[in-house]
Design a protein around this motif. Structure first.
Motif, PDB file in Angstrom:
ATOM      1  N   ASN A 269      86.349 -87.599   2.293  1.00 53.22           N
ATOM      2  CA  ASN A 269      85.550 -86.390   1.440  1.00 53.22           C
ATOM      3  C   ASN A 269      84.911 -87.200   0.425  1.00 53.22           C
ATOM      4  OD1 ASN A 269      86.422 -83.835  -0.656  1.00 53.22           O
ATOM      5  ND2 ASN A 269      87.377 -85.569  -1.934  1.00 53.22           N
ATOM      6  N   LEU A 270      85.607 -88.567  -0.582  1.00 53.52           N
ATOM      7  CA  LEU A 270      84.541 -89.647  -1.030  1.00 53.52           C
ATOM      8  C   LEU A 270      82.860 -89.955  -0.648  1.00 53.52           C
ATOM      9  CD1 LEU A 270      84.728 -90.951  -4.050  1.00 53.52           C
ATOM     10  CD2 LEU A 270      85.780 -92.702  -2.454  1.00 53.52           C
ATOM     11  N   ALA A 271      82.984 -89.876   0.920  1.00 55.35           N
ATOM     12  CA  ALA A 271      82.350 -90.439   1.429  1.00 55.35           C
ATOM     13  C   ALA A 271      80.666 -88.650   0.764  1.00 55.35           C
ATOM     14  CB  ALA A 271      81.980 -90.386   2.661  1.00 55.35           C
ATOM     15  N   GLY A 272      81.155 -87.796   0.852  1.00 57.28           N
ATOM     16  CA  GLY A 272      80.315 -86.512   0.949  1.00 57.28           C
ATOM     17  C   GLY A 272      80.031 -85.964  -0.408  1.00 57.28           C
ATOM     18  N   ILE A 273      80.670 -86.636  -1.391  1.00 52.81           N
ATOM     19  CA  ILE A 273      80.822 -86.928  -3.246  1.00 52.81           C
ATOM     20  C   ILE A 273      80.072 -87.418  -4.035  1.00 52.81           C
ATOM     21  CG2 ILE A 273      82.339 -84.570  -2.774  1.00 52.81           C
ATOM     22  CD1 ILE A 273      84.195 -86.047  -4.460  1.00 52.81           C
ATOM     23  N   ASP A 274      80.287 -88.556  -4.047  1.00 46.35           N
ATOM     24  CA  ASP A 274      79.655 -89.979  -3.981  1.00 46.35           C
ATOM     25  C   ASP A 274      79.999 -90.187  -5.803  1.00 46.35           C
ATOM     26  OD1 ASP A 274      78.520 -92.192  -4.134  1.00 46.35           O
ATOM     27  OD2 ASP A 274      76.657 -91.126  -4.416  1.00 46.35           O
ATOM     28  N   PRO A 275      80.643 -90.412  -6.138  1.00 43.97           N
ATOM     29  CA  PRO A 275      81.388 -89.992  -7.505  1.00 43.97           C
ATOM     30  C   PRO A 275      81.298 -91.814  -7.841  1.00 43.97           C
ATOM     31  CG  PRO A 275      83.250 -90.008  -7.297  1.00 43.97           C
ATOM     32  CD  PRO A 275      82.146 -89.468  -5.589  1.00 43.97           C
ATOM     33  N   LEU A 276      81.525 -91.932  -9.593  1.00 42.66           N
ATOM     34  CA  LEU A 276      81.263 -92.614  -9.175  1.00 42.66           C
ATOM     35  C   LEU A 276      82.771 -93.304  -9.810  1.00 42.66           C
ATOM     36  CD1 LEU A 276      79.376 -95.212 -12.822  1.00 42.66           C
ATOM     37  CD2 LEU A 276      81.700 -95.403 -12.152  1.00 42.66           C
ATOM     38  N   VAL A 277      83.277 -94.478  -8.911  1.00 45.22           N
ATOM     39  CA  VAL A 277      84.569 -94.480  -8.817  1.00 45.22           C
ATOM     40  C   VAL A 277      85.022 -96.231  -9.698  1.00 45.22           C
ATOM     41  CG1 VAL A 277      86.307 -95.770  -6.867  1.00 45.22           C
ATOM     42  CG2 VAL A 277      84.441 -93.912  -6.706  1.00 45.22           C
ATOM     43  N   ILE A 278      85.944 -95.688 -10.932  1.00 41.75           N
ATOM     44  CA  ILE A 278      86.820 -97.062 -11.618  1.00 41.75           C
ATOM     45  C   ILE A 278      88.073 -97.253 -10.954  1.00 41.75           C
ATOM     46  CG2 ILE A 278      87.151 -97.218 -14.405  1.00 41.75           C
ATOM     47  CD1 ILE A 278      84.719 -94.715 -14.480  1.00 41.75           C
ATOM     48  N   GLY A 279      88.299 -98.151 -10.896  1.00 36.72           N
ATOM     49  CA  GLY A 279      89.704 -98.476 -10.191  1.00 36.72           C
ATOM     50  C   GLY A 279      90.140 -99.303 -11.570  1.00 36.72           C
ATOM     51  N   LEU A 280      91.317 -99.502 -11.777  1.00 33.21           N
ATOM     52  CA  LEU A 280      92.215-100.248 -13.219  1.00 33.21           C
ATOM     53  C   LEU A 280      93.512-100.399 -12.712  1.00 33.21           C
ATOM     54  CD1 LEU A 280      92.013 -98.202 -16.382  1.00 33.21           C
ATOM     55  CD2 LEU A 280      94.039 -99.282 -15.561  1.00 33.21           C
ATOM     56  N   THR A 281      93.818-101.318 -12.596  1.00 28.69           N
ATOM     57  CA  THR A 281      95.132-102.757 -12.761  1.00 28.69           C
ATOM     58  C   THR A 281      95.290-103.205 -13.151  1.00 28.69           C
ATOM     59  OG1 THR A 281      96.327-103.326 -10.451  1.00 28.69           O
ATOM     60  CG2 THR A 281      94.064-104.683 -11.044  1.00 28.69           C
ATOM     61  N   GLY A 282      96.493-103.934 -13.139  1.00 30.19           N
ATOM     62  CA  GLY A 282      97.212-104.836 -14.216  1.00 30.19           C
ATOM     63  C   GLY A 282      98.918-104.117 -13.958  1.00 30.19           C
ATOM     64  N   SER A 283      99.211-105.822 -14.278  1.00 31.21           N
ATOM     65  CA  SER A 283     101.120-105.137 -14.438  1.00 31.21           C
ATOM     66  C   SER A 283     101.135-104.885 -15.997  1.00 31.21           C
ATOM     67  CB  SER A 283     101.731-106.647 -15.301  1.00 31.21           C
ATOM     68  OG  SER A 283     100.954-107.259 -13.749  1.00 31.21           O
ATOM     69  N   PHE A 284     101.092-104.094 -16.886  1.00 28.20           N
ATOM     70  CA  PHE A 284     101.278-103.718 -17.781  1.00 28.20           C
ATOM     71  C   PHE A 284      99.569-103.122 -18.670  1.00 28.20           C
ATOM     72  CE2 PHE A 284     101.531-107.606 -19.397  1.00 28.20           C
ATOM     73  CZ  PHE A 284     101.080-107.529 -20.080  1.00 28.20           C
ATOM     74  N   GLY A 285     100.233-101.008 -18.908  1.00 25.52           N
ATOM     75  CA  GLY A 285      98.925-100.355 -19.067  1.00 25.52           C
ATOM     76  C   GLY A 285      98.285 -99.839 -18.823  1.00 25.52           C
ATOM     77  N   LYS A 286      98.271 -99.677 -17.587  1.00 34.15           N
ATOM     78  CA  LYS A 286      97.408 -99.459 -16.766  1.00 34.15           C
ATOM     79  C   LYS A 286      97.371 -97.625 -16.865  1.00 34.15           C
ATOM     80  CE  LYS A 286      99.635-100.019 -12.809  1.00 34.15           C
ATOM     81  NZ  LYS A 286     100.333-101.040 -12.769  1.00 34.15           N
ATOM     82  N   THR A 287      98.686 -96.616 -16.809  1.00 33.78           N
ATOM     83  CA  THR A 287      98.501 -96.069 -17.483  1.00 33.78           C
ATOM     84  C   THR A 287      97.644 -95.163 -18.450  1.00 33.78           C
ATOM     85  OG1 THR A 287     100.332 -95.499 -15.360  1.00 33.78           O
ATOM     86  CG2 THR A 287      99.567 -93.390 -17.275  1.00 33.78           C
ATOM     87  N   THR A 288      98.304 -95.853 -19.721  1.00 32.23           N
ATOM     88  CA  THR A 288      97.922 -95.545 -21.065  1.00 32.23           C
ATOM     89  C   THR A 288      96.367 -96.150 -20.968  1.00 32.23           C
ATOM     90  OG1 THR A 288      99.870 -95.693 -21.222  1.00 32.23           O
ATOM     91  CG2 THR A 288      97.578 -96.228 -23.409  1.00 32.23           C
ATOM     92  N   THR A 289      96.096 -96.927 -20.703  1.00 30.51           N
ATOM     93  CA  THR A 289      94.827 -97.063 -20.523  1.00 30.51           C
ATOM     94  C   THR A 289      93.282 -96.172 -19.563  1.00 30.51           C
ATOM     95  OG1 THR A 289      94.777 -99.401 -20.726  1.00 30.51           O
ATOM     96  CG2 THR A 289      92.779 -98.740 -19.682  1.00 30.51           C
TER      97      THR A 289
END
Length: 483
Positions: free
Chosen positions: A95-115
């Motif tokens: 699905n991703l290969a056919g639409i090509d949005p700008l993908v932003i990955g977000l990680t960390g031990s805390f604050g991920k969901t709020t950020t």
């Protein structure tokens, strides 16, 4: 999700059709819960430890699903695969290969969901954006988020969770991020990281193990020449040390001298942070509708990411100020009862030392304006390993230092990372630090609710916080609905 025929889906995932018309089309989202199925969608039937999704295949098709993604035959149209998890990942990649949005990955031990929620709020004002719902950030949740995106999606914001080394490498193989954001390294689920590292990691600093796992996100980013951007927290030494692992451009956020996106004039208004957002292109005032001074770092991470994508400071500040409170459940959500003025602060989605300290401090700041009593319903912080007692003792000390009037301390569930010492240590520390504090140690959520009802007085502020497995969000809901 882009519209695909069942024949196309079977080809993508290497599956076979069962009682299905190859020309039938899936043009809706994929669901793991038959109750969440929409017409034209696809139901993924997992044979889990507690629930076998195959038993709900007929209900899913009756609700409108075009077919079921299954690992064994079911009495409805299906695409049969060896492993549903692997098939979901394959389908998400396609699905991703056919639409090509700008993908932003977000990680960390805390604050991920709020950020993630703050960043989504900023980006949604600019262009069509899909973001992770709640904390659906694992090997199942991430593909489902990717499969919500279609040709109109400009930004795809993916919260990426990890419990051991290799988890982020796997997630980024499904959705290669062009922008990677790392917030912090802390003690969330630290014991699972250590256990996953194996005996060869014995004696190694547990947080170094966590940091190595979190750095997999920046290591997977494309080079600066290919548009890769790493957004890193200059205030966390373990995050700052990740910069050499990436060939992407690095954008620093934080309060330190190296930060490109930073803040001045920080202050608390009714427990919520106000500050001036400072960027190389100018400054603008921000008033967050989120409880706690620690939210400033989350806001800076979201602002740094948006700024790196070319969004101006005025637009960033305006979006941050318009959030209107937490978007995801049980993250310092504040509710006040009309009948008696009791305020319930629900932060029961999860708990570990850093988030527990932040919640205690944030609740104290909220109560300080009117000198209100604070009652804490605090559940065990699970997966804290051999340091569990010491970490819980610190929380008991802090509750005493902050002047909590009463505590209800709730035992955690049985698990391989639970030994029962944490709640006892918390109780002992609170009683030693504040002999006048009323402290109760209870077995479960039901007993905690009974005790809390007896302790709460009109106009009190009640903090509900504990690890997710305790289900204390239901207790918070019950308290907020009373009166």
């Amino acid at each position: 999700m882009r519209a695909l025929s069942l024949a196309e889906i079977a080809d993508v995932v290497g599956g076979t059709l069962h009682e299905a018309d190859p020309a039938s089309v899936v043009n809706g989202p994929v669901a793991l819960d038959s109750r969440a199925v929409v017409p034209g969608g696809l139901f993924a039937a997992f044979d889990g430890a507690q629930v076998d999704g195959h038993k709900f295949a007929e209900a899913a098709v009756a609700a409108g699903a075009t077919a079921v993604l299954a690992s064994r035959p079911v009495p409805v149209p299906a695409v049969l695969v060896t492993d549903v998890r692997t098939a979901l990942a394959q389908l998400a990649k396609h699905n991703l290969a056919g639409i090509d949005p700008l993908v932003i990955g977000l990680t960390g031990s805390f604050g991920k969901t709020t950020t993630k929620d703050l960043l989504a709020t900023i980006l949604e004002a600019q262009a069509p954006t899909i973001a992770t719902a709640g904390s659906f950030n694992n090997e199942l949740g991430l593909p489902l988020t990717v499969l919500r995106a279609d040709e109109s999606t400009r930004y795809l914001v993916l919260e990426m969770g990890a419990a051991q080394a290799g988890d982020l490498t796997y997630l980024t193989s499904i959705a290669p991020a062009r922008v990677g954001v790392v917030l912090a390294v802390g003690n969330a689920h630290v014991e699972t990281f250590v256990a996953g590292a194996g005996p060869e990691a014995a004696g190694e600093d547990p947080l170094s193990i966590v940091a190595a796992a979190k750095s997999e996100l920046v290591a997977a980013l494309p080079s600066a020449a290919a548009g890769g951007i790493a957004v890193l927290n200059t205030d966390d030494p373990r995050v700052a040390a990740m910069a050499p692992r990436t060939e992407a451009d690095v954008v620093w956020f934080g309060r330190g001298p190296d930060a490109v996106i930073t803040t001045v004039d920080e202050r608390l208004l009714h427990g919520m942070s106000a500050f001036t957002l400072k960027t190389p292109d100018g400054s603008a005032p921000v008033q967050l509708s989120l409880l706690g001074a620690h939210q400033v770092s989350n806001a800076l991470a979201a602002a740094a990411t948006a700024w790196a994508l070319g969004i101006g400071v005025e637009k960033i500040a305006a979006a941050l100020s318009a959030t209107g409170g937490p978007r995801s459940n049980s993250r310092l959500a504040v509710r006040t009862r009309d009948s008696d003025g009791v305020t319930v602060v629900d932060d029961a989605y999860n708990a570990f030392p850093e988030s527990m300290e932040a919640a205690l401090n944030a609740t104290t700041a909220l109560a300080a304006d009117d000198s209100r009593r604070i009652v804490g319903v605090l559940g065990e912080m699970v997966a804290q390993g051999t340091d569990s007692a010491a970490r819980h003792r610190r929380i008991g000390d802090l509750a005493a230092e902050l002047g909590f009037a009463a505590l209800v301390v709730v035992d955690g569930p049985d698990s391989e990372f639970y030994d029962g010492t944490g709640p006892v240590a918390l109780v002992d520390a609170a009683r030693a630090g504040a002999p006048d504090m009323v402290v109760h140690h209870v077995r479960d959520r039901e007993e905690a609710l009974v005790v809390a009802r007896k302790l709460i007085r009109p106009a009190d502020v009640v903090l509900v916080k504990g690890s997710h497995d305790l289900g204390l969000n239901a207790l918070a809901d019950a308290l907020a609905a009373e009166g």
